[in-house]
Design a protein around this motif. Structure first.
Motif, PDB file in Angstrom:
ATOM      1  N   LYS A   1      30.195  39.301  37.808  1.00 22.59           N
ATOM      2  CA  LYS A   1      31.324  38.780  37.154  1.00 22.59           C
ATOM      3  C   LYS A   1      31.393  37.455  37.554  1.00 22.59           C
TER       4      LYS A   1
ATOM      5  N   PHE B   1      46.864  45.449  33.686  1.00 20.28           N
ATOM      6  CA  PHE B   1      46.155  44.624  34.053  1.00 20.28           C
ATOM      7  C   PHE B   1      44.982  44.069  33.017  1.00 20.28           C
TER       8      PHE B   1
ATOM      9  N   ARG C   1      26.358  52.848  40.925  1.00 23.13           N
ATOM     10  CA  ARG C   1      27.820  52.769  41.349  1.00 23.13           C
ATOM     11  C   ARG C   1      27.962  52.874  43.032  1.00 23.13           C
TER      12      ARG C   1
ATOM     13  N   THR D   1      35.873  50.651  43.372  1.00 24.78           N
ATOM     14  CA  THR D   1      36.499  49.572  42.580  1.00 24.78           C
ATOM     15  C   THR D   1      37.567  48.685  43.352  1.00 24.78           C
TER      16      THR D   1
ATOM     17  N   ARG E   1      30.747  45.306  46.900  1.00 21.34           N
ATOM     18  CA  ARG E   1      32.300  45.025  47.121  1.00 21.34           C
ATOM     19  C   ARG E   1      32.635  45.223  48.444  1.00 21.34           C
TER      20      ARG E   1
ATOM     21  N   ILE F   1      40.928  43.615  44.195  1.00 24.17           N
ATOM     22  CA  ILE F   1      40.578  44.373  43.181  1.00 24.17           C
ATOM     23  C   ILE F   1      40.359  43.409  41.992  1.00 24.17           C
TER      24      ILE F   1
ATOM     25  N   ASN G   1      36.621  41.351  41.975  1.00 23.53           N
ATOM     26  CA  ASN G   1      35.817  42.484  42.594  1.00 23.53           C
ATOM     27  C   ASN G   1      34.024  42.189  42.623  1.00 23.53           C
TER      28      ASN G   1
HETATM   29  P1  IDP Z   1      34.992  49.972  38.039  1.00 27.61           P
HETATM   30  O1  IDP Z   1      34.955  48.573  37.532  1.00 27.61           O
HETATM   31  O2  IDP Z   1      34.809  50.202  39.275  1.00 27.61           O
HETATM   32  O3  IDP Z   1      34.519  50.842  36.940  1.00 27.61           O
HETATM   33  P2  IDP Z   1      37.428  50.162  36.349  1.00 27.61           P
HETATM   34  O4  IDP Z   1      38.612  51.187  36.508  1.00 27.61           O
HETATM   35  O5  IDP Z   1      36.636  50.526  35.153  1.00 27.61           O
HETATM   36  O6  IDP Z   1      36.678  49.917  37.665  1.00 27.61           O
HETATM   37  O7  IDP Z   1      38.255  48.943  35.919  1.00 27.61           O
HETATM   38  C1  IDP Z   1      37.574  47.822  35.566  1.00 27.61           C
HETATM   39  C2  IDP Z   1      37.812  46.715  36.305  1.00 27.61           C
HETATM   40  O8  IDP Z   1      39.296  46.257  36.002  1.00 27.61           O
HETATM   41  C3  IDP Z   1      37.728  46.626  37.936  1.00 27.61           C
HETATM   42  O9  IDP Z   1      36.434  46.435  38.215  1.00 27.61           O
HETATM   43  C4  IDP Z   1      38.628  45.657  38.119  1.00 27.61           C
HETATM   44  O10 IDP Z   1      37.851  44.150  38.128  1.00 27.61           O
HETATM   45  C5  IDP Z   1      39.783  45.477  37.479  1.00 27.61           C
HETATM   46  N1  IDP Z   1      40.765  46.462  37.689  1.00 27.61           N
HETATM   47  C6  IDP Z   1      41.028  47.700  37.800  1.00 27.61           C
HETATM   48  N2  IDP Z   1      42.098  48.302  38.240  1.00 27.61           N
HETATM   49  C7  IDP Z   1      42.828  47.140  38.496  1.00 27.61           C
HETATM   50  C8  IDP Z   1      44.336  46.769  39.107  1.00 27.61           C
HETATM   51  O11 IDP Z   1      44.963  47.555  39.295  1.00 27.61           O
HETATM   52  N3  IDP Z   1      44.388  45.456  39.280  1.00 27.61           N
HETATM   53  C9  IDP Z   1      43.864  44.317  38.652  1.00 27.61           C
HETATM   54  N4  IDP Z   1      42.517  44.595  38.253  1.00 27.61           N
HETATM   55  C10 IDP Z   1      42.173  45.925  38.118  1.00 27.61           C
END
Ligand code: IDP
Ligand code: MG
Length: 159
Positions: A20, A68, A96, A102, A113, A120, A123
């Motif tokens: 990212k 978000f 993963r 996450t 991470r 979050i 990340n």
């Molecule tokens: P992942 O990247 O571990 O698969 P996902 O649930 O698919 O997680 O969420 C995608 C991305 O959205 C996360 O990597 C993170 O950057 C962002 N994200 C997820 N949950 C939150 C949150 O509660 N607040 C802000 N950003 C979030």
């Protein structure tokens, strides 16, 4: 032997990994690529790109109802990202694990991470969460198809 060859190839899963904008800005590209390389996975596609809002929204379409979502899209379009395809046995699930949970507050030390992120919403890296989403994400990010090459290390990594 022919059958053995076919089995070997069917084990060769692919996943989509994206560094990212924060990971690129913070100079973590080499470190992240190195972790996947040293594990034994093969790099099958790589590009540095700025994505448009509509493209980021498509990539994260499943999360469009989340509070978000807008912030996430802003984050992903805030600078160049590194898009990659990595290949290997169980690369989706293992990728993963290499990435970590996450929320970096819950990612184990030793994961990307866990080692390099705090919030979050910053990340550092994305990885496909299933073989099916990997297939979709690779089709979206690499319409030109991942590069196909064979590593001469193969027999030193796989039994
Ligand atoms: P992942 O990247 O571990 O698969 P996902 O649930 O698919 O997680 O969420 C995608 C991305 O959205 C996360 O990597 C993170 O950057 C962002 N994200 C997820 N949950 C939150 C949150 O509660 N607040 C802000 N950003 C979030
Ligand atoms: Mg996800």
């Amino acid at each position: 032997e022919r059958e053995q060859e076919d089995n070997k190839h069917s084990e060769m899963e692919q996943t989509f990994i994206m560094i990212k904008p924060d990971g690129v800005q913070r100079g973590l590209v080499g470190e992240i690529i190195s972790r996947f390389e040293k594990k034994g996975f093969y790099l099958k596609g790589l590009k540095l790109i700025n994505v448009e809002r509509s493209f980021a929204e498509k990539h994260y379409a499943d999360l469009s109802a989340k509070p978000f979502f807008n912030g996430l899209v802003e984050y992903i379009i805030s600078g160049p990202v590194i898009a990659m395809v990595w290949q290997g046995k169980n690369v989706v699930i293992t990728g993963r694990k290499i990435i970590g949970a996450t929320n970096p507050a819950e990612s184990a030390p030793g994961t990307i991470r866990g080692d390099f992120a705090i919030d979050i919403g910053r990340n550092v890296i994305h990885g496909s969460d299933s073989v099916e989403s990997a297939r979709k994400e690779i089709a979206l990010w690499f319409p030109e198809c991942p590069f196909n090459w064979q590593s001469c290390l193969h027999p030193w990594i796989y039994e």
